[in-house]
Scaffold this active site. Structure first.
Site, PDB file in Angstrom:
ATOM      1  N   TYR A 132     -36.290  40.065  83.875  1.00  0.00           N
ATOM      2  CA  TYR A 132     -37.741  39.917  83.948  1.00  0.00           C
ATOM      3  C   TYR A 132     -38.073  38.663  84.861  1.00  0.00           C
ATOM      4  O   TYR A 132     -37.456  37.432  84.545  1.00  0.00           O
ATOM      5  CB  TYR A 132     -38.358  39.910  82.590  1.00  0.00           C
ATOM      6  CG  TYR A 132     -40.111  39.752  82.709  1.00  0.00           C
ATOM      7  CD1 TYR A 132     -40.684  40.841  83.518  1.00  0.00           C
ATOM      8  CD2 TYR A 132     -40.748  38.704  82.133  1.00  0.00           C
ATOM      9  CE1 TYR A 132     -42.056  40.908  83.322  1.00  0.00           C
ATOM     10  CE2 TYR A 132     -41.951  38.605  82.744  1.00  0.00           C
ATOM     11  CZ  TYR A 132     -42.780  39.600  82.884  1.00  0.00           C
ATOM     12  OH  TYR A 132     -44.004  39.636  83.347  1.00  0.00           O
ATOM     13  N   ASP A 227     -33.868  32.095  87.026  1.00  0.00           N
ATOM     14  CA  ASP A 227     -34.965  32.061  86.389  1.00  0.00           C
ATOM     15  C   ASP A 227     -34.649  31.434  85.055  1.00  0.00           C
ATOM     16  O   ASP A 227     -33.979  32.376  83.959  1.00  0.00           O
ATOM     17  CB  ASP A 227     -35.322  33.643  86.249  1.00  0.00           C
ATOM     18  CG  ASP A 227     -36.806  33.715  85.465  1.00  0.00           C
ATOM     19  OD1 ASP A 227     -37.191  32.729  84.694  1.00  0.00           O
ATOM     20  OD2 ASP A 227     -37.629  34.845  85.752  1.00  0.00           O
ATOM     21  N   LYS A 255     -42.742  28.195  80.045  1.00  0.00           N
ATOM     22  CA  LYS A 255     -42.549  28.551  78.749  1.00  0.00           C
ATOM     23  C   LYS A 255     -42.352  27.034  78.096  1.00  0.00           C
ATOM     24  O   LYS A 255     -43.347  26.184  78.002  1.00  0.00           O
ATOM     25  CB  LYS A 255     -41.541  29.266  77.947  1.00  0.00           C
ATOM     26  CG  LYS A 255     -41.969  31.027  78.673  1.00  0.00           C
ATOM     27  CD  LYS A 255     -41.326  31.847  77.861  1.00  0.00           C
ATOM     28  CE  LYS A 255     -41.942  33.245  78.120  1.00  0.00           C
ATOM     29  NZ  LYS A 255     -41.260  34.094  79.120  1.00  0.00           N
TER      30      LYS A 255
HETATM   31  C1  LIG Z   1     -41.931  34.816  80.439  1.00  0.00           C
HETATM   32  C2  LIG Z   1     -40.970  35.026  81.405  1.00  0.00           C
HETATM   33  C3  LIG Z   1     -41.583  34.924  82.958  1.00  0.00           C
HETATM   34  C4  LIG Z   1     -42.930  35.055  83.352  1.00  0.00           C
HETATM   35  O1  LIG Z   1     -43.528  33.744  82.944  1.00  0.00           O
HETATM   36  P1  LIG Z   1     -45.350  34.007  82.701  1.00  0.00           P
HETATM   37  O2  LIG Z   1     -45.827  32.595  82.308  1.00  0.00           O
HETATM   38  O3  LIG Z   1     -45.433  34.898  81.483  1.00  0.00           O
HETATM   39  O4  LIG Z   1     -45.933  34.475  83.762  1.00  0.00           O
HETATM   40  C5  LIG Z   1     -40.652  34.942  83.881  1.00  0.00           C
HETATM   41  N1  LIG Z   1     -39.421  34.990  83.588  1.00  0.00           N
HETATM   42  C6  LIG Z   1     -38.919  34.987  82.699  1.00  0.00           C
HETATM   43  C7  LIG Z   1     -37.296  34.980  82.198  1.00  0.00           C
HETATM   44  C8  LIG Z   1     -39.478  35.000  81.402  1.00  0.00           C
HETATM   45  O5  LIG Z   1     -39.015  35.004  80.308  1.00  0.00           O
END
Ligand SMILES: *Cc1c(COP(=O)(O)O)cnc(C)c1O
Length: 416
Positions: A132, A227, A255
């Site tokens: 994601y 990411d 996060k």
């Molecule tokens: C949560 C998440 C995102 C997106 O972050 P948001 O602050 O929710 O837009 C992107 N990449 C990963 C791996 C995530 O877990």
């Protein structure tokens, strides 16, 4: 809830549809706990989807947030806290010299991809099924059928033309990756992945996989983007890149670095980061980018993590849950795979190892739902979806972890 909010939520997983249970509506939380409107208390194993590594309402963090609020933020101008948080990030991750803060992980991913395209003057992005990277058009893409490498639109409203600029491969499949690099190498701007995916449930990369991704990215001249929105400061101060000893060109964070407040970040070497406006031609801006409250909370958390690293204790806690669940499932003859690295873990109800998205999807969702509902009844909250990760925090003491683990063993016994 549904009168004024679409589906009663602001993010789909919060409906609890994934486990066929009414949604929890939260009143407040403290330490390792959440309390719902009816006053029922749960041991929280979601922890703001991994954001709250120190637990809820940590006094150092709430004090920092209050100070930043009292200081009349936001300014929409630059303040020293932005430099301090960037310094803490760069200190922990040697691949990062400079940082650009954003308001969400989605936005940071989007910016990293734009940077990769600008730096290479290429258009295609390669990613892996089940990873994601937020919800911008180019990464809201699913894998084509059969051996197709070009992505298909993963949401209504994402044009097929945009989806085709993203190549989607199965994770941990080196042969497929080599093939895609041979076929599309000269048009691939960037390879983006979660070095340890959490968003199909936790899937740990096979030995050597990340190293091979690094080699291939270098070989084809693509920008490698890790990411680490989840894994950054979760798998250690150095994130997954520190743990596996593989250096990306760009790192996306989020996060944990916001200490529970909205944040995202892109980081990398000066040359590449210098492509961003105002120094370079790649546009990014934000009213709330580098928001003083998020900076203050992030500084409080990252400096605490550096001074009192909780990682060994977190590892022990997650390992305990892993062992108790595995043993309980074995006793009852229920096939499970506990995928775990550090304090992120997923219990897949599957007889086969789960090493990619297809295997995660093939796990027994019905059984997962029953497991999660049984845990709720016992006062333990895990993600209401079989394709998410459980997260522990420094506030999950040994006795709390024991209570959660015992509840999980009993929930598994109930499934038999
Ligand atoms: C949560 C998440 C995102 C997106 O972050 P948001 O602050 O929710 O837009 C992107 N990449 C990963 C791996 C995530 O877990």
């Amino acid at each position: 809830m549904k009168d004024y909010l679409v589906g009663g939520v602001n993010s789909p997983v919060r409906t609890f549809r994934g486990i066929d249970h009414p949604p929890l509506i939260i009143r407040d939380g403290r330490g390792p706990y959440l309390r719902d409107l009816e006053g029922r208390r749960y041991i929280d194993c979601i922890m703001g989807w991994g954001s709250l590594i120190l637990g809820r309402a940590h006094p150092a963090v709430t004090a920092a947030i209050a100070r930043a609020a009292r200081a009349g933020s936001p300014y929409g101008l630059t303040a020293p806290a932005e430099v301090e948080l960037a310094r803490l990030v760069a200190q922990a991750m040697p691949s990062i010299e400079q940082v650009r803060f954003t308001v969400s992980g989605t936005e940071a991913d989007m910016t990293a991809i734009r940077l990769a395209r600008a730096a290479t003057k290429r258009t295609k992005i390669l990613t892996f099924e089940g990873c994601y990277h937020g919800h911008s058009d180019g990464v809201l893409v699913k894998r084509g059928s059969g051996l197709a490498t070009l992505g298909l639109s993963g949401s209504a409203g994402v044009p097929a033309l945009i989806a085709r600029e993203t190549l989607v491969l199965p994770l941990n499949d080196v042969a497929a990756l080599e093939q895609a690099c041979r076929e599309f190498g000269s048009s691939i701007a960037g390879i983006i992945l979660e070095p340890v995916p959490a968003n199909m449930g936790v899937v740990v990369p096979e030995p050597g996989f990340l190293r091979r991704v690094r080699q291939l990215a270098t070989q084809i001249g693509a920008v490698l983007i890790f990411d680490e929105v989840v894994t950054g400061f979760r798998l250690g101060l150095g994130g997954a890149q520190g743990r596996f000893g593989v250096r990306p060109d760009l790192t996306v964070l989020g996060k944990i670095i916001g200490g529970g407040c909205p944040i995202g970040a892109v980081g990398g070497a000066r040359g590449l980061m210098g492509q961003l406006a105002p120094e370079g031609p790649v546009y990014h801006a934000g009213t709330f980018a580098g928001h003083p409250i998020s900076m203050a909370a992030g500084i409080a958390v990252l400096s605490r993590l550096a001074q009192h690293p909780p990682y060994a204790a977190l590892e022990t806690a997650a390992q305990r849950i892993d062992e108790v669940v595995t043993a309980a499932a074995e006793r009852r003859g229920i096939p499970v795979q506990v995928n775990r690295l550090g304090s992120m873990l997923t219990v897949f109800f599957s007889a086969k190892p789960v090493k990619n998205f297809a295997a995660a999807q093939a796990s027994d969702r019905g059984r997962f739902g029953a497991f999660a509902r049984e845990l709720l009844a016992r006062g333990v909250l895990i993600p209401p979806s079989p394709f998410e990760a459980m997260f522990l925090s420094a506030a999950h003491t040994a006795s709390i972890v024991d209570r959660a683990a015992t509840a999980m063993a009993r929930a598994i016994a109930k499934l038999a």
